[in-house]
Design a protein around this motif. Structure first.
Motif, PDB file in Angstrom:
ATOM      1  N   UNK A   1      -9.862   7.848   6.258  1.00 17.20           N
ATOM      2  CA  UNK A   1      -9.438   6.461   6.085  1.00 17.20           C
ATOM      3  C   UNK A   1      -9.382   6.127   4.598  1.00 17.20           C
ATOM      4  N   UNK A   2      -8.263   5.588   4.147  1.00 17.65           N
ATOM      5  CA  UNK A   2      -8.059   5.338   2.737  1.00 17.65           C
ATOM      6  C   UNK A   2      -8.849   4.125   2.261  1.00 17.65           C
ATOM      7  N   UNK A   3      -9.301   4.209   1.002  1.00 19.73           N
ATOM      8  CA  UNK A   3     -10.035   3.094   0.418  1.00 19.73           C
ATOM      9  C   UNK A   3      -9.086   1.922   0.168  1.00 19.73           C
ATOM     10  N   UNK A   4      -7.873   2.225  -0.256  1.00 23.07           N
ATOM     11  CA  UNK A   4      -6.864   1.192  -0.472  1.00 23.07           C
ATOM     12  C   UNK A   4      -6.064   1.012   0.820  1.00 23.07           C
ATOM     13  N   UNK A   5      -5.955  -0.237   1.235  1.00 23.35           N
ATOM     14  CA  UNK A   5      -5.302  -0.525   2.513  1.00 23.35           C
ATOM     15  C   UNK A   5      -3.858  -0.958   2.327  1.00 23.35           C
ATOM     16  N   UNK A   6      -2.962  -0.230   2.992  1.00 19.14           N
ATOM     17  CA  UNK A   6      -1.549  -0.573   3.014  1.00 19.14           C
ATOM     18  C   UNK A   6      -1.103  -0.738   4.464  1.00 19.14           C
ATOM     19  N   UNK A   7      -0.087  -1.562   4.712  1.00 15.39           N
ATOM     20  CA  UNK A   7       0.456  -1.632   6.081  1.00 15.39           C
ATOM     21  C   UNK A   7       1.133  -0.303   6.402  1.00 15.39           C
ATOM     22  N   UNK A   8       0.975   0.200   7.626  1.00 14.67           N
ATOM     23  CA  UNK A   8       1.584   1.495   7.964  1.00 14.67           C
ATOM     24  C   UNK A   8       3.102   1.493   7.847  1.00 14.67           C
ATOM     25  N   UNK A   9       3.709   0.344   8.149  1.00 10.82           N
ATOM     26  CA  UNK A   9       5.165   0.298   8.110  1.00 10.82           C
ATOM     27  C   UNK A   9       5.662  -1.105   7.801  1.00 10.82           C
TER      28      UNK A   9
ATOM     29  N   UNK B   1      14.952  -8.425   1.037  1.00 10.12           N
ATOM     30  CA  UNK B   1      13.791  -8.128   0.200  1.00 10.12           C
ATOM     31  C   UNK B   1      12.603  -7.766   1.083  1.00 10.12           C
ATOM     32  N   UNK B   2      11.770  -6.849   0.574  1.00 12.99           N
ATOM     33  CA  UNK B   2      10.560  -6.484   1.302  1.00 12.99           C
ATOM     34  C   UNK B   2       9.408  -6.379   0.307  1.00 12.99           C
ATOM     35  N   UNK B   3       8.213  -6.666   0.790  1.00 11.07           N
ATOM     36  CA  UNK B   3       7.023  -6.476  -0.032  1.00 11.07           C
ATOM     37  C   UNK B   3       6.035  -5.579   0.699  1.00 11.07           C
ATOM     38  N   UNK B   4       5.325  -4.778  -0.065  1.00 12.29           N
ATOM     39  CA  UNK B   4       4.299  -3.886   0.468  1.00 12.29           C
ATOM     40  C   UNK B   4       2.997  -4.199  -0.250  1.00 12.29           C
ATOM     41  N   UNK B   5       1.973  -4.481   0.523  1.00 11.85           N
ATOM     42  CA  UNK B   5       0.686  -4.853  -0.063  1.00 11.85           C
ATOM     43  C   UNK B   5      -0.248  -3.657  -0.170  1.00 11.85           C
ATOM     44  N   UNK B   6      -1.190  -3.782  -1.078  1.00 13.37           N
ATOM     45  CA  UNK B   6      -2.188  -2.744  -1.318  1.00 13.37           C
ATOM     46  C   UNK B   6      -3.494  -3.470  -1.611  1.00 13.37           C
ATOM     47  N   UNK B   7      -4.435  -3.366  -0.684  1.00 15.47           N
ATOM     48  CA  UNK B   7      -5.672  -4.123  -0.801  1.00 15.47           C
ATOM     49  C   UNK B   7      -6.837  -3.225  -1.176  1.00 15.47           C
TER      50      UNK B   7
ATOM     51  N   UNK C   1      -5.789   6.734  -3.436  1.00 10.99           N
ATOM     52  CA  UNK C   1      -4.469   6.346  -2.944  1.00 10.99           C
ATOM     53  C   UNK C   1      -4.615   5.416  -1.749  1.00 10.99           C
ATOM     54  N   UNK C   2      -3.584   4.606  -1.541  1.00  9.36           N
ATOM     55  CA  UNK C   2      -3.465   3.904  -0.283  1.00  9.36           C
ATOM     56  C   UNK C   2      -2.978   4.881   0.778  1.00  9.36           C
ATOM     57  N   UNK C   3      -3.041   4.459   2.029  1.00  9.06           N
ATOM     58  CA  UNK C   3      -2.659   5.334   3.125  1.00  9.06           C
ATOM     59  C   UNK C   3      -1.161   5.568   3.248  1.00  9.06           C
ATOM     60  N   UNK C   4      -0.386   4.779   2.517  1.00  9.76           N
ATOM     61  CA  UNK C   4       1.064   4.938   2.558  1.00  9.76           C
ATOM     62  C   UNK C   4       1.728   3.962   3.510  1.00  9.76           C
TER      63      UNK C   4
END
Lengths: 109, 120
Positions: free
Chosen positions: A1-9, A17-23, A100-103
């Protein structure tokens, strides 16, 4: 499990426009720059954004980055079919490691 | 232009060792930190190790500490990763990556990767 959280898709239509978060946390994003990478199918990752909001000269200005507190965001405007890829965030952590985030898989509808 | 070419991948039995190499060209190798990053089949990116420009500072992710050793030969513009006690979960594509600075900042250039398969 990644330390940085990203939405899977994420997904959006061409031209949108799209945004991708990294928590992250106070141990990583809050006190360090964030970088973003694009990985096209079957290819090595490529640098998109560095120092949270800077673009290499070869990256179009459709791509942007921002950071606030313990989170970072990648923005892509004017979506194109060629933007379909995996996107990863990364930063330095206080554990003396790069994380890294999970991608996030971007689908252009 | 910057080129990073990995070699040394292949099929290896569990418990055995393997050494990966990365030949660098198109830049002053001795001025930049270097990393190894891997990607298991169908999985995300995992940073493994970093070596500073002069080889004096090395950092590892916990899962490979004590098993993997990163090193560099600035006279030959080559980066290495010695992998001992290999496990099936080490199966992955291994990327050689150049940092943007002499210590650690971000991954500026990536090689194409070399596949390591750990299987009996």
């Amino acid at each position: 499990q990644s330390v940085l959280k990203q939405p899977p898709s994420v997904s959006a239509a061409p031209g949108q426009k799209v945004t991708i978060s990294c928590s992250g946390t106070s141990s990583n994003i809050a006190n360090n720059y964030v970088s973003w990478y694009q990985q096209l199918p079957g290819a090595a990752p490529k640098l998109l954004i560095y120092e949270s909001n800077k673009r290499p000269s070869w990256i179009p200005d459709r791509f942007s980055g921002s950071k606030s507190g313990t989170s970072a965001t990648l923005g892509i405007t004017g979506l194109q079919a060629g933007d379909e890829a995996l996107y990863y965030c990364a930063t330095w952590d206080s554990s003396l490691s790069v994380i890294f985030g999970g991608g996030t898989k971007l689908t252009v509808l | 232009q910057v080129q990073l070419v990995e070699s040394g991948g292949g099929v290896v039995q569990p418990g055995r060792s393997l050494r990966l190499s990365c030949g660098a060209s198109g830049f002053t190798f001795s001025s930049y930190a270097m990393h190894w990053v891997r990607q298991a089949p169908g999985k995300g990116l995992e940073w493994l190790a970093l070596v500073s420009y002069d080889g004096n500072n090395k950092y590892y992710t916990d899962s490979v500490k004590g098993r993997f050793t990163i090193s560099r030969d600035n006279s030959k513009d080559t980066l290495h990763l010695r992998m001992d006690s290999l496990r099936p979960e080490d199966t992955a594509v291994y990327f050689c990556v150049r940092d943007a600075t002499h210590l650690v900042s971000y991954f500026e250039y990536w090689g194409q990767g070399t596949l390591v398969t750990v299987s009996s």
